[in-house]
Design a protein around this motif. Structure first.
Motif, PDB file in Angstrom:
ATOM      1  N   GLY A   1       5.803 -53.020   6.411  1.00 27.34           N
ATOM      2  CA  GLY A   1       6.562 -54.246   6.177  1.00 27.34           C
ATOM      3  C   GLY A   1       7.185 -54.300   4.787  1.00 27.34           C
ATOM      4  O   GLY A   1       7.392 -53.278   4.124  1.00 27.34           O
ATOM      5  N   GLN A   2       7.469 -55.537   4.339  1.00 22.80           N
ATOM      6  CA  GLN A   2       8.071 -55.742   3.024  1.00 22.80           C
ATOM      7  C   GLN A   2       7.072 -55.350   1.933  1.00 22.80           C
ATOM      8  O   GLN A   2       5.901 -55.714   2.002  1.00 22.80           O
ATOM      9  N   GLU A   3       7.551 -54.618   0.930  1.00 23.68           N
ATOM     10  CA  GLU A   3       6.659 -54.138  -0.122  1.00 23.68           C
ATOM     11  C   GLU A   3       7.308 -54.318  -1.489  1.00 23.68           C
ATOM     12  O   GLU A   3       8.509 -54.074  -1.649  1.00 23.68           O
ATOM     13  N   PRO A   4       6.532 -54.722  -2.497  1.00 26.78           N
ATOM     14  CA  PRO A   4       7.068 -54.690  -3.864  1.00 26.78           C
ATOM     15  C   PRO A   4       7.278 -53.246  -4.288  1.00 26.78           C
ATOM     16  O   PRO A   4       6.636 -52.323  -3.766  1.00 26.78           O
ATOM     17  N   LEU A   5       8.144 -53.029  -5.241  1.00 29.67           N
ATOM     18  CA  LEU A   5       8.524 -51.675  -5.623  1.00 29.67           C
ATOM     19  C   LEU A   5       7.325 -50.860  -6.095  1.00 29.67           C
ATOM     20  O   LEU A   5       7.187 -49.679  -5.737  1.00 29.67           O
ATOM     21  N   TRP A   6       6.413 -51.461  -6.871  1.00 28.32           N
ATOM     22  CA  TRP A   6       5.284 -50.700  -7.411  1.00 28.32           C
ATOM     23  C   TRP A   6       4.379 -50.185  -6.297  1.00 28.32           C
ATOM     24  O   TRP A   6       3.891 -49.053  -6.349  1.00 28.32           O
ATOM     25  N   TRP A   7       4.165 -51.030  -5.259  1.00 31.70           N
ATOM     26  CA  TRP A   7       3.316 -50.595  -4.152  1.00 31.70           C
ATOM     27  C   TRP A   7       4.054 -49.596  -3.257  1.00 31.70           C
ATOM     28  O   TRP A   7       3.444 -48.680  -2.704  1.00 31.70           O
ATOM     29  N   ARG A   8       5.345 -49.766  -3.125  1.00 31.09           N
ATOM     30  CA  ARG A   8       6.135 -48.821  -2.337  1.00 31.09           C
ATOM     31  C   ARG A   8       5.993 -47.414  -2.913  1.00 31.09           C
ATOM     32  O   ARG A   8       5.807 -46.447  -2.176  1.00 31.09           O
ATOM     33  N   LEU A   9       6.062 -47.305  -4.245  1.00 30.50           N
ATOM     34  CA  LEU A   9       5.930 -45.996  -4.895  1.00 30.50           C
ATOM     35  C   LEU A   9       4.498 -45.479  -4.811  1.00 30.50           C
ATOM     36  O   LEU A   9       4.266 -44.308  -4.479  1.00 30.50           O
ATOM     37  N   LEU A  10       3.518 -46.334  -5.104  1.00 30.84           N
ATOM     38  CA  LEU A  10       2.125 -45.907  -5.114  1.00 30.84           C
ATOM     39  C   LEU A  10       1.637 -45.534  -3.721  1.00 30.84           C
ATOM     40  O   LEU A  10       0.912 -44.536  -3.551  1.00 30.84           O
ATOM     41  N   SER A  11       2.028 -46.296  -2.713  1.00 33.15           N
ATOM     42  CA  SER A  11       1.548 -46.031  -1.354  1.00 33.15           C
ATOM     43  C   SER A  11       2.036 -44.693  -0.833  1.00 33.15           C
ATOM     44  O   SER A  11       1.351 -44.036  -0.043  1.00 33.15           O
ATOM     45  N   ARG A  12       3.205 -44.254  -1.290  1.00 33.28           N
ATOM     46  CA  ARG A  12       3.735 -42.963  -0.826  1.00 33.28           C
ATOM     47  C   ARG A  12       2.852 -41.817  -1.301  1.00 33.28           C
ATOM     48  O   ARG A  12       2.734 -40.794  -0.618  1.00 33.28           O
ATOM     49  N   VAL A  13       2.245 -41.996  -2.451  1.00 32.69           N
ATOM     50  CA  VAL A  13       1.335 -40.982  -2.980  1.00 32.69           C
ATOM     51  C   VAL A  13      -0.031 -41.090  -2.319  1.00 32.69           C
ATOM     52  O   VAL A  13      -0.625 -40.094  -1.901  1.00 32.69           O
ATOM     53  N   LEU A  14      -0.547 -42.315  -2.177  1.00 32.03           N
ATOM     54  CA  LEU A  14      -1.881 -42.515  -1.618  1.00 32.03           C
ATOM     55  C   LEU A  14      -1.973 -42.102  -0.148  1.00 32.03           C
ATOM     56  O   LEU A  14      -3.002 -41.594   0.299  1.00 32.03           O
ATOM     57  N   PHE A  15      -0.908 -42.308   0.608  1.00 27.88           N
ATOM     58  CA  PHE A  15      -0.924 -41.991   2.033  1.00 27.88           C
ATOM     59  C   PHE A  15      -0.619 -40.523   2.317  1.00 27.88           C
ATOM     60  O   PHE A  15      -0.787 -40.072   3.453  1.00 27.88           O
TER      61      PHE A  15
ATOM     62  N   ASN B   1      12.091 -49.323   5.260  1.00 24.19           N
ATOM     63  CA  ASN B   1      11.288 -48.101   5.324  1.00 24.19           C
ATOM     64  C   ASN B   1      11.980 -47.003   6.119  1.00 24.19           C
ATOM     65  O   ASN B   1      11.843 -45.819   5.806  1.00 24.19           O
ATOM     66  N   LEU B   2      12.719 -47.400   7.168  1.00 20.90           N
ATOM     67  CA  LEU B   2      13.489 -46.417   7.919  1.00 20.90           C
ATOM     68  C   LEU B   2      14.584 -45.819   7.045  1.00 20.90           C
ATOM     69  O   LEU B   2      14.792 -44.598   7.040  1.00 20.90           O
ATOM     70  N   LEU B   3      15.262 -46.665   6.284  1.00 23.98           N
ATOM     71  CA  LEU B   3      16.299 -46.188   5.375  1.00 23.98           C
ATOM     72  C   LEU B   3      15.709 -45.234   4.341  1.00 23.98           C
ATOM     73  O   LEU B   3      16.277 -44.177   4.054  1.00 23.98           O
ATOM     74  N   GLU B   4      14.544 -45.605   3.807  1.00 25.70           N
ATOM     75  CA  GLU B   4      13.881 -44.747   2.819  1.00 25.70           C
ATOM     76  C   GLU B   4      13.570 -43.375   3.415  1.00 25.70           C
ATOM     77  O   GLU B   4      13.799 -42.334   2.789  1.00 25.70           O
ATOM     78  N   GLY B   5      13.038 -43.375   4.639  1.00 22.69           N
ATOM     79  CA  GLY B   5      12.702 -42.108   5.280  1.00 22.69           C
ATOM     80  C   GLY B   5      13.913 -41.249   5.544  1.00 22.69           C
ATOM     81  O   GLY B   5      13.874 -40.021   5.359  1.00 22.69           O
ATOM     82  N   LEU B   6      15.001 -41.851   5.972  1.00 23.04           N
ATOM     83  CA  LEU B   6      16.217 -41.094   6.239  1.00 23.04           C
ATOM     84  C   LEU B   6      16.806 -40.525   4.957  1.00 23.04           C
ATOM     85  O   LEU B   6      17.313 -39.393   4.946  1.00 23.04           O
ATOM     86  N   VAL B   7      16.751 -41.304   3.870  1.00 26.77           N
ATOM     87  CA  VAL B   7      17.225 -40.799   2.581  1.00 26.77           C
ATOM     88  C   VAL B   7      16.371 -39.622   2.129  1.00 26.77           C
ATOM     89  O   VAL B   7      16.888 -38.598   1.660  1.00 26.77           O
ATOM     90  N   ARG B   8      15.050 -39.735   2.292  1.00 28.57           N
ATOM     91  CA  ARG B   8      14.138 -38.653   1.911  1.00 28.57           C
ATOM     92  C   ARG B   8      14.429 -37.386   2.711  1.00 28.57           C
ATOM     93  O   ARG B   8      14.473 -36.278   2.158  1.00 28.57           O
ATOM     94  N   LEU B   9      14.649 -37.551   4.008  1.00 29.65           N
ATOM     95  CA  LEU B   9      14.952 -36.408   4.863  1.00 29.65           C
ATOM     96  C   LEU B   9      16.290 -35.782   4.480  1.00 29.65           C
ATOM     97  O   LEU B   9      16.422 -34.551   4.436  1.00 29.65           O
ATOM     98  N   GLY B  10      17.272 -36.626   4.195  1.00 28.26           N
ATOM     99  CA  GLY B  10      18.576 -36.112   3.796  1.00 28.26           C
ATOM    100  C   GLY B  10      18.525 -35.337   2.493  1.00 28.26           C
ATOM    101  O   GLY B  10      19.165 -34.288   2.354  1.00 28.26           O
ATOM    102  N   ILE B  11      17.758 -35.852   1.521  1.00 26.89           N
ATOM    103  CA  ILE B  11      17.611 -35.152   0.241  1.00 26.89           C
ATOM    104  C   ILE B  11      16.943 -33.800   0.446  1.00 26.89           C
ATOM    105  O   ILE B  11      17.340 -32.784  -0.145  1.00 26.89           O
ATOM    106  N   PHE B  12      15.931 -33.770   1.308  1.00 28.81           N
ATOM    107  CA  PHE B  12      15.224 -32.514   1.580  1.00 28.81           C
ATOM    108  C   PHE B  12      16.161 -31.478   2.194  1.00 28.81           C
ATOM    109  O   PHE B  12      16.185 -30.311   1.762  1.00 28.81           O
ATOM    110  N   LEU B  13      16.942 -31.883   3.188  1.00 29.01           N
ATOM    111  CA  LEU B  13      17.865 -30.949   3.832  1.00 29.01           C
ATOM    112  C   LEU B  13      18.921 -30.457   2.850  1.00 29.01           C
ATOM    113  O   LEU B  13      19.253 -29.261   2.823  1.00 29.01           O
ATOM    114  N   LEU B  14      19.452 -31.364   2.036  1.00 24.76           N
ATOM    115  CA  LEU B  14      20.457 -30.978   1.040  1.00 24.76           C
ATOM    116  C   LEU B  14      19.865 -30.015   0.018  1.00 24.76           C
ATOM    117  O   LEU B  14      20.503 -29.024  -0.380  1.00 24.76           O
ATOM    118  N   TYR B  15      18.623 -30.268  -0.388  1.00 20.59           N
ATOM    119  CA  TYR B  15      17.942 -29.396  -1.348  1.00 20.59           C
ATOM    120  C   TYR B  15      17.792 -27.985  -0.781  1.00 20.59           C
ATOM    121  O   TYR B  15      18.071 -26.989  -1.463  1.00 20.59           O
TER     122      TYR B  15
END
Length: 302
Positions: free
Chosen positions: A216-230, A134-148
């Motif tokens: 914690g550990q998440e299956p891919l479908w919940w990882r994607l859905l939870s980002r929208v729900l939260f 999840n930390l890696l995901e957040g850092l990638v998201r932040l990096g994409i935003f800054l690059l954009y």
């Protein structure tokens, strides 16, 4: 965009195509510089969702303000696109604006949700812990935003929008300081503002790293859905943080917390010229007239 909210009476808005939208508690207005160098202004009453019922409460009001900002922003953008083109050009239609916004949302979901979540999921062999993924995901998201932000800032038309963004901030900073609302009176005021939507987005990105690290550990479908729900919850918390930081600007700790957002605004604002400041002043003047502010009608006067 400067985020707004009661009980404090605050003003703010966003940059649009060759113009600025300003918003108060009861009305919003958008001013646009036309190709013939004239300034046209549209004023609309505001029926704020964030001023009634449950939407006035903490967390919920942030969701309401975000929704209102999106709706008003689309209307202001549509109007500015119609006014900013010359008579020899075909005006941009509302359906074209709607399609552009829709494609923008799809692109944002792809860039800031699917790609970071997918990459972190693929890296689960190298990063075994859920918190690490999840930390890696957040850092990638932040990096994409800054690059954009950096890449779109290279586009000349977007640089002009960023300059209008700076004009919006300068005028609001001058108004909040009680300065004379003239081109000369607002000179020297900063083009950065702690309630800016750019800072809000950064808080959302950083807060999402913290919140999702507990899943914690998440299956891919919940990882994607939870980002929208939260997202509404994270937006609500981020809004409360921005409001608190704006009220406590004299507090050293709050200044430390808002500093990254102000640094980021250096990428989304440019130094405006006098003509762009005049447009921001025109939009604020119309809003103040609607609000019955004693400074209304004096904007631009020496």
């Amino acid at each position: 965009m400067i985020l707004l909210g009661k009980p404090e009476v605050t003003y703010g808005g966003q940059a649009v195509i060759e113009g600025v939208m300003m918003r108060g508690p009861e009305a919003w207005a958008v001013a646009v510089r036309r190709p013939d160098n004239s300034i046209v202004v549209r004023r609309e009453p505001l029926r704020a969702l964030s001023s009634s019922g449950i939407w006035r409460r903490p967390l919920f009001r942030g969701m309401a303000v975000l929704y209102e900002a999106l709706v008003i922003g689309i209307q202001a953008l549509s109007y500015s696109a119609e006014q900013a083109v010359g008579e020899e050009e075909r005006p941009v239609g509302r359906w074209e604006i709607a399609a552009t916004v829709f494609l923008g949302v799809v692109l944002a979901v792809f860039l800031f949700a699917i790609i970071p979540a997918g990459l972190s999921y693929l890296a689960r062999g190298a990063v075994s812990s859920g918190a690490g993924q999840n930390l890696l995901e957040g850092l990638v998201r932040l990096g994409i935003f800054l690059l954009y932000i950096v890449l779109v800032g290279l586009i000349p038309d977007i640089r002009r929008v960023f300059a209008y963004h700076g004009a919006e901030h300068r005028v609001i900073n001058a108004y909040e300081a009680g300065a004379a609302l003239t081109i000369e009176g607002v000179r020297g005021y900063p083009v950065l503002h702690p309630r800016c939507g750019t800072s809000f987005i950064l808080v959302v990105l950083l807060l999402s790293i913290l919140i999702f690290s507990f899943l914690g550990q998440e299956p891919l479908w919940w990882r994607l859905l939870s980002r929208v729900l939260f997202l509404p919850l994270i937006a609500g918390i981020s809004y409360e943080f921005i409001k608190l930081a704006a009220r406590k600007q004299g507090n050293a700790f709050c200044q430390f917390l808002v500093a990254p957002g102000l640094w980021l605004q250096r990428l989304t604002t440019r130094e405006p010229d006098d003509a762009q400041v005049a447009v921001a002043l025109a939009a604020l003047d119309v809003v103040l007239m609607k609000e019955g502010d004693p400074g209304a009608g004096k904007v631009g006067q020496d």
